[in-house]
Design a protein around this motif. Structure first.
Motif, mmCIF file in Angstrom:
data_model
loop_
_atom_site.group_PDB
_atom_site.id
_atom_site.type_symbol
_atom_site.label_atom_id
_atom_site.label_comp_id
_atom_site.label_asym_id
_atom_site.label_seq_id
_atom_site.Cartn_x
_atom_site.Cartn_y
_atom_site.Cartn_z
ATOM 1 N N ILE A 147 4.158 -6.575 21.011
ATOM 2 C CA ILE A 147 5.589 -6.280 21.076
ATOM 3 C C ILE A 147 5.988 -5.919 22.494
ATOM 4 N N VAL A 171 11.541 -14.701 21.876
ATOM 5 C CA VAL A 171 11.504 -13.452 21.111
ATOM 6 C C VAL A 171 10.606 -12.430 21.804
ATOM 7 N N HIS A 172 9.469 -12.908 22.313
ATOM 8 C CA HIS A 172 8.483 -12.036 22.960
ATOM 9 C C HIS A 172 9.085 -11.298 24.158
ATOM 10 N N ARG A 180 13.095 -9.499 22.972
ATOM 11 C CA ARG A 180 13.175 -8.262 22.186
ATOM 12 C C ARG A 180 13.153 -7.025 23.083
ATOM 13 N N THR A 209 16.623 -4.776 23.823
ATOM 14 C CA THR A 209 16.618 -3.441 23.219
ATOM 15 C C THR A 209 16.367 -2.334 24.225
#
Length: 275
Positions: free
Chosen positions: A98, A218-219, A222, A226
């Motif tokens: 993440i 996405v990697h 995100r 955020t």
């Protein structure tokens, strides 16, 4: 003007040496601040201007044997890099997919991260040969904006990534890119030998590349969107996110025009156009 340029050069050098990872200062191409930017400039001038001018009144070179060896080298080196990276990640069960910081320590694990990123960067330099082969074979129509931009920007990302963030969150990029390139050059070899499976293989390879860009968007997106703080610079999250979205758009456009338009894929059957 000269004073302004000199000041810019001095500021650039100071910034680079102050902020870079000094563990890599002894490595080839990383010992100075200008070698790689110069390589990229020379590459672009060669494939866009001086190369075509040199070939204008010459016959295309037959590079079949050299390209076949080059493809095999790419398959092998990218495959080895992918395998070693998987091995490295399996040894790190705490690795976060993440958001992962870089290990800057002078430990075995820290240096493994550094050398994995350095190997990836060197392979991006090797990739520049693709375009040179196009020029020498008088395939200038294949020297597209996407092709040249992709090769040039990946060298720079590999270079500055190795200097400032050698590892961490970037590992997933290397993982996808290394296996993708190994499979890509396998396709090139199949196509070179006119294998009947090459056309179908290319479709699935292109689809895999699209999946790769979605995953990387996405990697990087995100943590960028955020504001997640895991010790990995936000600038690099945004760099990875923006570049991935750009390539995703370009490759998606290529996929639609090549496989979903006229002469592309119909009822899951490949319609091969004559050369």
């Amino acid at each position: 003007m000269e004073i302004a340029v000199a000041k810019m050069v001095s500021s650039y050098n100071q910034f680079m040496w102050k902020n870079r990872d000094l563990r890599s200062a002894h490595l080839p191409l990383l010992s100075t601040n200008w070698q790689v930017p110069v390589i990229v400039v020379v590459y672009m001038l060669t494939v866009l201007k001086y190369g075509p001018r040199f070939m204008a009144k010459r016959k295309a070179f037959d590079l079949t044997k050299y390209i076949e060896i080059y493809n095999i080298v790419q398959i092998a080196t990218n495959g080895v890099l992918f395998s070693f990276l998987v091995y490295h990640l399996l040894k790190r069960p705490t690795m976060s997919y993440i958001c992962q910081s870089v290990d800057f320590s002078e430990t075995t694990s820290g240096y493994e991260e550094l050398y994995i990123m350095y190997t990836y960067f060197v392979l991006k330099i090797l990739d520049l040969s693709d375009t040179v082969f196009f020029v020498l074979r008088k395939k200038q129509s294949q020297v597209t904006f996407l092709h040249v931009y992709h090769h040039a920007i990946m060298v720079l990302i590999g270079y500055y990534g190795t200097l400032f963030v050698p590892g961490g969150h970037n590992f997933v990029l290397v993982l996808w890119n290394s296996i993708g390139h190994s499979l890509l050059y396998l396709y090139y070899n199949l196509a070179m030998h006119k294998s009947p499976v090459a056309a179908r293989y290319k479709i699935y390879l292109t689809r895999m590349q699209l999946v790769q860009f979605v995953y990387l968007a996405v990697h990087y997106g995100r943590p960028a969107l955020t504001g997640m703080d895991c010790g990995f610079p936000k600038l690099w999250h945004w760099t990875g996110f923006s570049q991935t979205l750009f390539f995703l758009g370009m490759f998606l456009d290529f996929y639609v025009k090549s496989y979903l338009g006229k002469g592309g894929v119909k009822d899951d059957k490949v319609v091969r156009k004559s050369d």
